[in-house]
Design an enzyme around this catalytic site. Sequence first.
Site, PDB file in Angstrom:
ATOM      1  N   LYS A  13      33.808  38.169  26.068  1.00  0.00           N
ATOM      2  CA  LYS A  13      33.675  37.217  27.098  1.00  0.00           C
ATOM      3  C   LYS A  13      33.548  38.046  28.748  1.00  0.00           C
ATOM      4  O   LYS A  13      34.618  38.384  28.796  1.00  0.00           O
ATOM      5  CB  LYS A  13      34.491  36.163  27.124  1.00  0.00           C
ATOM      6  CG  LYS A  13      34.088  35.048  28.089  1.00  0.00           C
ATOM      7  CD  LYS A  13      35.380  34.087  28.711  1.00  0.00           C
ATOM      8  CE  LYS A  13      36.052  34.637  30.083  1.00  0.00           C
ATOM      9  NZ  LYS A  13      35.005  34.704  31.139  1.00  0.00           N
ATOM     10  N   SER A  42      44.450  39.424  35.278  1.00  0.00           N
ATOM     11  CA  SER A  42      45.595  38.868  35.897  1.00  0.00           C
ATOM     12  C   SER A  42      47.058  39.065  34.933  1.00  0.00           C
ATOM     13  O   SER A  42      46.721  38.514  33.888  1.00  0.00           O
ATOM     14  CB  SER A  42      45.199  37.624  36.902  1.00  0.00           C
ATOM     15  OG  SER A  42      45.443  36.691  36.076  1.00  0.00           O
ATOM     16  N   THR A  43      48.107  39.306  35.554  1.00  0.00           N
ATOM     17  CA  THR A  43      49.391  39.021  34.849  1.00  0.00           C
ATOM     18  C   THR A  43      49.586  37.644  34.440  1.00  0.00           C
ATOM     19  O   THR A  43      50.044  37.289  33.284  1.00  0.00           O
ATOM     20  CB  THR A  43      50.442  39.619  35.608  1.00  0.00           C
ATOM     21  OG1 THR A  43      50.331  41.219  35.758  1.00  0.00           O
ATOM     22  CG2 THR A  43      51.928  39.705  34.916  1.00  0.00           C
ATOM     23  N   GLU A  53      46.150  44.445  29.379  1.00  0.00           N
ATOM     24  CA  GLU A  53      45.994  45.152  30.442  1.00  0.00           C
ATOM     25  C   GLU A  53      46.013  44.302  31.739  1.00  0.00           C
ATOM     26  O   GLU A  53      44.925  43.755  32.044  1.00  0.00           O
ATOM     27  CB  GLU A  53      44.564  46.105  30.453  1.00  0.00           C
ATOM     28  CG  GLU A  53      44.648  47.276  29.181  1.00  0.00           C
ATOM     29  CD  GLU A  53      45.473  48.214  29.111  1.00  0.00           C
ATOM     30  OE1 GLU A  53      46.173  48.475  30.302  1.00  0.00           O
ATOM     31  OE2 GLU A  53      45.775  48.775  28.382  1.00  0.00           O
ATOM     32  N   CYS A  80      43.007  47.834  38.924  1.00  0.00           N
ATOM     33  CA  CYS A  80      44.278  47.950  38.658  1.00  0.00           C
ATOM     34  C   CYS A  80      45.313  48.918  38.864  1.00  0.00           C
ATOM     35  O   CYS A  80      46.601  48.855  38.938  1.00  0.00           O
ATOM     36  CB  CYS A  80      44.496  47.346  37.025  1.00  0.00           C
ATOM     37  SG  CYS A  80      43.495  48.074  36.024  1.00  0.00           S
ATOM     38  N   GLU A 129      50.199  42.430  43.951  1.00  0.00           N
ATOM     39  CA  GLU A 129      48.882  43.019  43.848  1.00  0.00           C
ATOM     40  C   GLU A 129      47.718  42.335  44.927  1.00  0.00           C
ATOM     41  O   GLU A 129      47.400  41.096  44.729  1.00  0.00           O
ATOM     42  CB  GLU A 129      48.405  43.056  42.432  1.00  0.00           C
ATOM     43  CG  GLU A 129      47.110  43.479  42.274  1.00  0.00           C
ATOM     44  CD  GLU A 129      46.689  43.793  40.713  1.00  0.00           C
ATOM     45  OE1 GLU A 129      46.926  42.806  40.013  1.00  0.00           O
ATOM     46  OE2 GLU A 129      46.217  44.918  40.231  1.00  0.00           O
TER      47      GLU A 129
HETATM   48  P1  NAP Z   1      41.793  36.457  35.681  1.00  0.00           P
HETATM   49  O1  NAP Z   1      41.755  34.845  35.742  1.00  0.00           O
HETATM   50  O2  NAP Z   1      42.819  37.037  34.812  1.00  0.00           O
HETATM   51  O3  NAP Z   1      40.365  36.784  34.581  1.00  0.00           O
HETATM   52  C1  NAP Z   1      40.306  37.774  33.796  1.00  0.00           C
HETATM   53  C2  NAP Z   1      39.509  37.149  32.625  1.00  0.00           C
HETATM   54  O4  NAP Z   1      39.930  36.259  31.836  1.00  0.00           O
HETATM   55  C3  NAP Z   1      38.155  36.720  32.948  1.00  0.00           C
HETATM   56  O5  NAP Z   1      37.040  37.032  31.985  1.00  0.00           O
HETATM   57  C4  NAP Z   1      38.544  35.115  33.176  1.00  0.00           C
HETATM   58  O6  NAP Z   1      37.262  34.136  32.842  1.00  0.00           O
HETATM   59  C5  NAP Z   1      39.255  34.981  31.914  1.00  0.00           C
HETATM   60  N1  NAP Z   1      40.182  34.070  31.891  1.00  0.00           N
HETATM   61  C6  NAP Z   1      40.401  33.261  32.641  1.00  0.00           C
HETATM   62  N2  NAP Z   1      41.702  32.144  32.457  1.00  0.00           N
HETATM   63  C7  NAP Z   1      41.783  32.197  31.137  1.00  0.00           C
HETATM   64  C8  NAP Z   1      42.254  31.547  30.272  1.00  0.00           C
HETATM   65  N3  NAP Z   1      43.133  30.527  30.439  1.00  0.00           N
HETATM   66  N4  NAP Z   1      42.322  32.010  28.825  1.00  0.00           N
HETATM   67  C9  NAP Z   1      41.307  32.959  28.512  1.00  0.00           C
HETATM   68  N5  NAP Z   1      40.616  33.520  29.519  1.00  0.00           N
HETATM   69  C10 NAP Z   1      40.731  33.372  30.776  1.00  0.00           C
HETATM   70  O7  NAP Z   1      41.677  37.100  36.930  1.00  0.00           O
HETATM   71  P2  NAP Z   1      40.829  36.720  38.138  1.00  0.00           P
HETATM   72  O8  NAP Z   1      41.143  35.205  38.242  1.00  0.00           O
HETATM   73  O9  NAP Z   1      39.481  37.131  37.944  1.00  0.00           O
HETATM   74  O10 NAP Z   1      41.550  37.512  39.242  1.00  0.00           O
HETATM   75  C11 NAP Z   1      42.658  36.869  39.753  1.00  0.00           C
HETATM   76  C12 NAP Z   1      43.636  38.358  40.130  1.00  0.00           C
HETATM   77  O11 NAP Z   1      43.799  39.104  39.070  1.00  0.00           O
HETATM   78  C13 NAP Z   1      43.015  39.414  40.807  1.00  0.00           C
HETATM   79  O12 NAP Z   1      43.136  39.098  42.385  1.00  0.00           O
HETATM   80  C14 NAP Z   1      43.730  40.638  40.821  1.00  0.00           C
HETATM   81  O13 NAP Z   1      45.046  40.610  41.516  1.00  0.00           O
HETATM   82  C15 NAP Z   1      43.942  40.480  39.161  1.00  0.00           C
HETATM   83  N6  NAP Z   1      43.270  41.250  38.327  1.00  0.00           N
HETATM   84  C16 NAP Z   1      43.524  42.148  37.677  1.00  0.00           C
HETATM   85  C17 NAP Z   1      42.714  43.009  36.909  1.00  0.00           C
HETATM   86  C18 NAP Z   1      43.024  44.120  36.179  1.00  0.00           C
HETATM   87  O14 NAP Z   1      42.291  45.035  35.978  1.00  0.00           O
HETATM   88  N7  NAP Z   1      44.412  44.259  35.946  1.00  0.00           N
HETATM   89  C19 NAP Z   1      41.148  42.559  36.855  1.00  0.00           C
HETATM   90  C20 NAP Z   1      41.081  41.420  37.401  1.00  0.00           C
HETATM   91  C21 NAP Z   1      41.923  40.793  38.128  1.00  0.00           C
HETATM   92  P3  NAP Z   1      36.813  33.643  34.071  1.00  0.00           P
HETATM   93  O15 NAP Z   1      35.550  34.775  34.488  1.00  0.00           O
HETATM   94  O16 NAP Z   1      35.828  32.426  33.879  1.00  0.00           O
HETATM   95  O17 NAP Z   1      37.690  33.558  35.272  1.00  0.00           O
END
Ligand code: NAP
Length: 452
Positions: free
Chosen positions: A154, A208-209, A229, A263, A355
């Site tokens: 996904k 995200s964490t 990760e 990250c 972060e």
């Molecule tokens: P996120 O919500 O953790 O999204 C990462 C992935 O998980 C996306 O494909 C997302 O889908 C999916 N996802 C979201 N909710 C889920 C659930 N309940 N069950 C299964 N999968 C789910 O991150 P974000 O909202 O894009 O970003 C928010 C913050 O996270 C950023 O500002 C940053 O601080 C952090 N972040 C960290 C990393 C890293 O590399 N460590 C990467 C991205 C973000 P959708 O695309 O539909 O949301």
Amino acid sequence: MSTYTVINPSTAEPVTEVALATVEQTDALIERAQEAFPAWRDLAPGARATLLRRFAAVVDDHIDELAELEVRNAGHTWSNATWEAGNVRDVLNYYSAAPERLFGRQIPVAGGVNLTFHEPLGVVGVIVPWNFPMPIAGWGFAPALAAGNCVVLKPAELTPLTAIRIAELALEAGLPEGVFTVIPGKGSVVGERFVTHPLVRKICFTGSTEVGKQIMAGCADQVKRCTLELGGKSANVVFADADLAKAAATAPYAVFDNAGQDCCARSRILVERSAYDEFLGLLEPAVKGMKVLDPGDRSSEMGPLISARQRETVQGFLDEVDVAYTGSAPAGDGFWLPPTVVLAESPDERIWREEVFGPVVAVMPFDDEQDAIDKANDTEYGLSGSVFTRDLGRALRVSRGVAAGNLSVNSHASVRYWTPFGGYKQSGLGRELGPDAPQAFTEEKNVFISDE
Ligand code: NAP
Ligand code: MG
């Protein structure tokens, strides 16, 4: 069926519409992956290796096309995007050597022979964030496929285009239908279903964490394997004896690359107090000299943020602090913010602890080696970090003292596909990349054969 309008972050203009999968469609594709699994698992190791090498070759033939998609979809600079597409190729080539090398062991026992086997899990679900859509996808699917699993992936809702194209290239390379399936959709629909569907035997999540914790809790219900990760708040520790010019010239790239949406971003700079003023004097021209340009411009070093929402989040952090200075950013409708430097006043400030995931760095002085280690470790995260010093003993002590998975000395390089990558503490669980990654997509089976 609902669709999502992909937006170009450097112009805020729509690019294309992508259909979002429903739960029913996700279930059907997971079942198809399960049907493809026995034949893929039972393929001769050399045949699986050949298909992965062909996949790598087809990706290599499409580097420019994939890079152009990523420039438009994610606002990545041309040089980053070409590197990222090349990384998918390299990771596939690296793990194409794994099928013939998934060794088990023969362990001495009385009365027979004892063997271990690394058997694939079945269907693996890879959930990818928007910050590095291509590399993070490849770090999951390449070792998983090499170990004989089928993969459902996904992409992030914001950045599905390169993953969709890579799945087409897999078919073109001859991977059988169902072995590698990209399912664009919402995290709360497709991602959740990966976690709850009993045929998905492992989740490989990057993001995200906060969501990572939910995934881990969800996996517990079926004792489903998961690797995570997650976020980071990595420290770049600069000692007074370091090559300060090099430390200052490289520090902006270590945090502002990909507009800070990394990250591993070294978003906290710790500088030994006796060198603090000199370092800051050298840092300013380096930050102001960064080429923040349209990402399609081949000389651009930093592009826009991924979305209006991400820019608002980052701006929210900046509204709480005094900005020391910024670099430049283009005007226009894209989601731009300039590289920004903040002198942190207290380790309790949000800018020092959370972060930001944007082009913002916080700088703070430290007193001695122990203080540097204590300050670097004063965080829930532990993904990466850098140490600048000419003292080899100190470099080793501090690298060992910082509780993080990936440290670099006099350098900021922390990701190589042939070395392990992952976080301590709340930065993650498990490791990706490196020689052992395929084993993380297997169960270890032990068989005793009696000689009587
Ligand atoms: P996120 O919500 O953790 O999204 C990462 C992935 O998980 C996306 O494909 C997302 O889908 C999916 N996802 C979201 N909710 C889920 C659930 N309940 N069950 C299964 N999968 C789910 O991150 P974000 O909202 O894009 O970003 C928010 C913050 O996270 C950023 O500002 C940053 O601080 C952090 N972040 C960290 C990393 C890293 O590399 N460590 C990467 C991205 C973000 P959708 O695309 O539909 O949301
Ligand atoms: Mg989210």
